[in-house]
Design an enzyme around this catalytic site. Structure first.
Site, PDB file in Angstrom:
ATOM      1  N   LEU A  15      31.098  31.646  45.020  1.00 55.65           N
ATOM      2  CA  LEU A  15      30.287  32.926  45.342  1.00 55.65           C
ATOM      3  C   LEU A  15      29.957  33.766  44.130  1.00 55.65           C
ATOM      4  CD1 LEU A  15      31.359  33.775  48.948  1.00 55.65           C
ATOM      5  CD2 LEU A  15      29.487  32.321  48.448  1.00 55.65           C
ATOM      6  N   GLY A  16      31.232  33.752  43.255  1.00 55.33           N
ATOM      7  CA  GLY A  16      31.047  34.885  42.221  1.00 55.33           C
ATOM      8  C   GLY A  16      32.275  34.513  41.245  1.00 55.33           C
ATOM      9  N   ARG A  17      32.081  35.121  40.142  1.00 56.09           N
ATOM     10  CA  ARG A  17      33.084  35.001  39.227  1.00 56.09           C
ATOM     11  C   ARG A  17      33.515  36.483  38.429  1.00 56.09           C
ATOM     12  NH1 ARG A  17      34.206  29.558  37.969  1.00 56.09           N
ATOM     13  NH2 ARG A  17      32.549  28.144  38.237  1.00 56.09           N
ATOM     14  N   THR A  22      37.843  33.697  40.750  1.00 56.34           N
ATOM     15  CA  THR A  22      36.790  33.355  41.331  1.00 56.34           C
ATOM     16  C   THR A  22      36.632  33.519  42.708  1.00 56.34           C
ATOM     17  OG1 THR A  22      36.689  31.526  39.525  1.00 56.34           O
ATOM     18  CG2 THR A  22      35.222  31.328  41.531  1.00 56.34           C
ATOM     19  N   ASP A 130      39.849  50.393  41.309  1.00 58.64           N
ATOM     20  CA  ASP A 130      38.566  49.628  40.400  1.00 58.64           C
ATOM     21  C   ASP A 130      37.498  50.038  41.589  1.00 58.64           C
ATOM     22  OD1 ASP A 130      37.294  48.463  38.754  1.00 58.64           O
ATOM     23  OD2 ASP A 130      37.785  46.457  39.385  1.00 58.64           O
TER      24      ASP A 130
END
Length: 421
Positions: A15-17, A22, A130
């Site tokens: 789905l994303g990095r 990941t 974050d």
């Protein structure tokens, strides 16, 4: 390609990095899940794995409607993974990339959701560290709220703390994303709950303005601005909302609001923001910070010939620290270890107002357009002054050179002298 994660989960599709690892669409005993698989070098760190296991109970205990729940932590050979609830929708960064800025009502509603999530985490003794648009997910399957904003959920709890395990970072490093890092972290102080409030206020500013207050240019320059610059007011923002943002961006952590109070006050503001359109604020290409500078505007053409200068889009939001072409689904950096600037570096540079926004059409002070406008204004003033002097000269000549019938100049009237003593 599908892969097994432990004995209970299967990762099906990326789905994303991010820099930490990941995120996969996965399948588990209870259905679809999101699996954050950390990098192999992290998984091979024995001390990090021990810390990972110690944090397990705290992360699993975070249960709040505005938090993406952690279902499981998997340690299996070279695999180190967080198994989380799957949120159907997109992240806040993707929405910003499509819309650039949101209406105040939607922006405040999203920020209030995140503040509630932080309040729950802080009460459990967990600091996120974050908070940024990439870590705010928008639930597309839920009913929309004020301003048409879908419910927002905060994700990636605990990852920054895991990456910041002893031995992995030096005392001179900062863990976080430059645009959202609180000044006390830049100065080397330990992370407390107030760092999340600062980051959330930065996100809210970005939702309203379309750019972060101190972002743009080299990450080191961004970090320095957090310490040395003051935030500029946003034109068109209601005073009460601006006071909240300004207070939560205070340099002193103790001056910021707590998460629960911030959430409550943001909710109270929502009725007054109903129907308010997005702010009309300019951010021209020549207004962005150049790499490594300290906030001075750059005229068009300056820096031409530098790598990436020609045709590059000016920095407007967060600084992407993972190259956009790294992979088809590359994302912005999630956790980056950055060197803390030295004291003399923090003392240098501008000590004014950073990235001052202004109403649409009004050039930024110091920009090429602003300098050109000043030159035109001076030329107009000079022309008017010359005209006035010319008129005054002609008038004086007419007054003093009126001829009589004999062509002689009339004498000036006598001035009566005062009597002597």
């Amino acid at each position: 390609m599908a892969r097994k994660i432990g004995s209970r989960y299967t990762a099906l599709q990326v789905l994303g990095r991010g820099s930490a690892g990941t995120v996969w669409l996965g399948e588990g005993p209870e259905g679809a899940v999101a699996v954050k698989l950390l990098r192999e070098d992290l998984a091979s760190d024995e001390r990090l794995v021990e810390r990972f296991v110690r944090e397990r109970s705290a992360l699993l205990s975070l249960d709040h409607p505005r938090i993406v729940g952690v279902r499981d932590l998997v340690v299996d050979g070279n695999d180190l993974a967080l198994v989380m609830d799957l949120v159907r929708g997109t992240d806040l960064r993707t929405r910003l990339e499509h819309e650039r800025r949101l209406g105040p009502e939607a922006a405040v509603a999203i920020a209030a959701d995140v503040a509630e999530a932080l309040a729950a985490a802080h009460s459990a003794g967990i600091v996120h560290r974050d908070v940024k648009p990439e870590n705010v997910l928008l639930d597309a399957l839920a009913l929309v709220g004020p301003g048409g904003a879908p419910p927002a959920l905060l994700t990636d709890f605990g990852v920054a703390k895991l990456i910041d395990s002893p031995g992995r970072t030096r005392a001179t490093s900062v863990i976080g994303t430059p645009d959202y890092v609180a000044p006390e972290l830049v100065e080397g102080l330990p992370p407390r709950a107030a760092v999340d409030i600062y980051a959330l206020a930065t996100v809210l500013y970005e939702l309203l303005a379309g750019f972060t207050p101190f972002g743009g240019g080299h990450p080191g320059a961004v970090l320095r601005r957090h310490v040395t610059e003051t935030v500029a007011p946003l034109p068109g923002v209601p005073d009460e909302l601006w006071q909240l943002i300004h207070q939560c961006l205070a340099k002193a952590p103790a001056s910021r609001l707590r998460a629960a109070e911030l959430a409550s006050r943001l909710r109270e503001l929502l009725p007054s923001l109903e129907g308010m359109p997005p702010l009309d604020i300019d951010e021209h290409p020549d207004d962005g910070y150049a790499d490594g500078d300290t906030g001075e505007a750059r005229a068009p053409g300056e820096g031409e010939g530098e790598p990436g200068a020609a045709g590059a889009e000016p920095p407007r939001g967060a600084v992407p620290l993972v190259p956009s072409g790294a992979s088809p689904d590359a994302n912005r950096d999630t956790h980056t270890s950055m060197r803390v600037p030295e004291a003399d570096e923090l003392a240098g540079g501008a000590h004014g107002t950073a990235r001052a926004p202004r109403p649409a059409g009004e050039p930024r002070a110091g920009s090429a357009k602003h300098r050109a406008a000043l030159r035109r204004r001076r030329a107009r003033v000079g022309a008017v002054a010359a005209g006035v002097l010319a008129v005054a000269g002609v008038g004086g000549w007419l007054a003093l050179s009126g001829d009589d019938d004999e062509g002689t100049t009339q004498p000036a009237p006598a001035v009566e002298q005062p009597d002597g003593p």
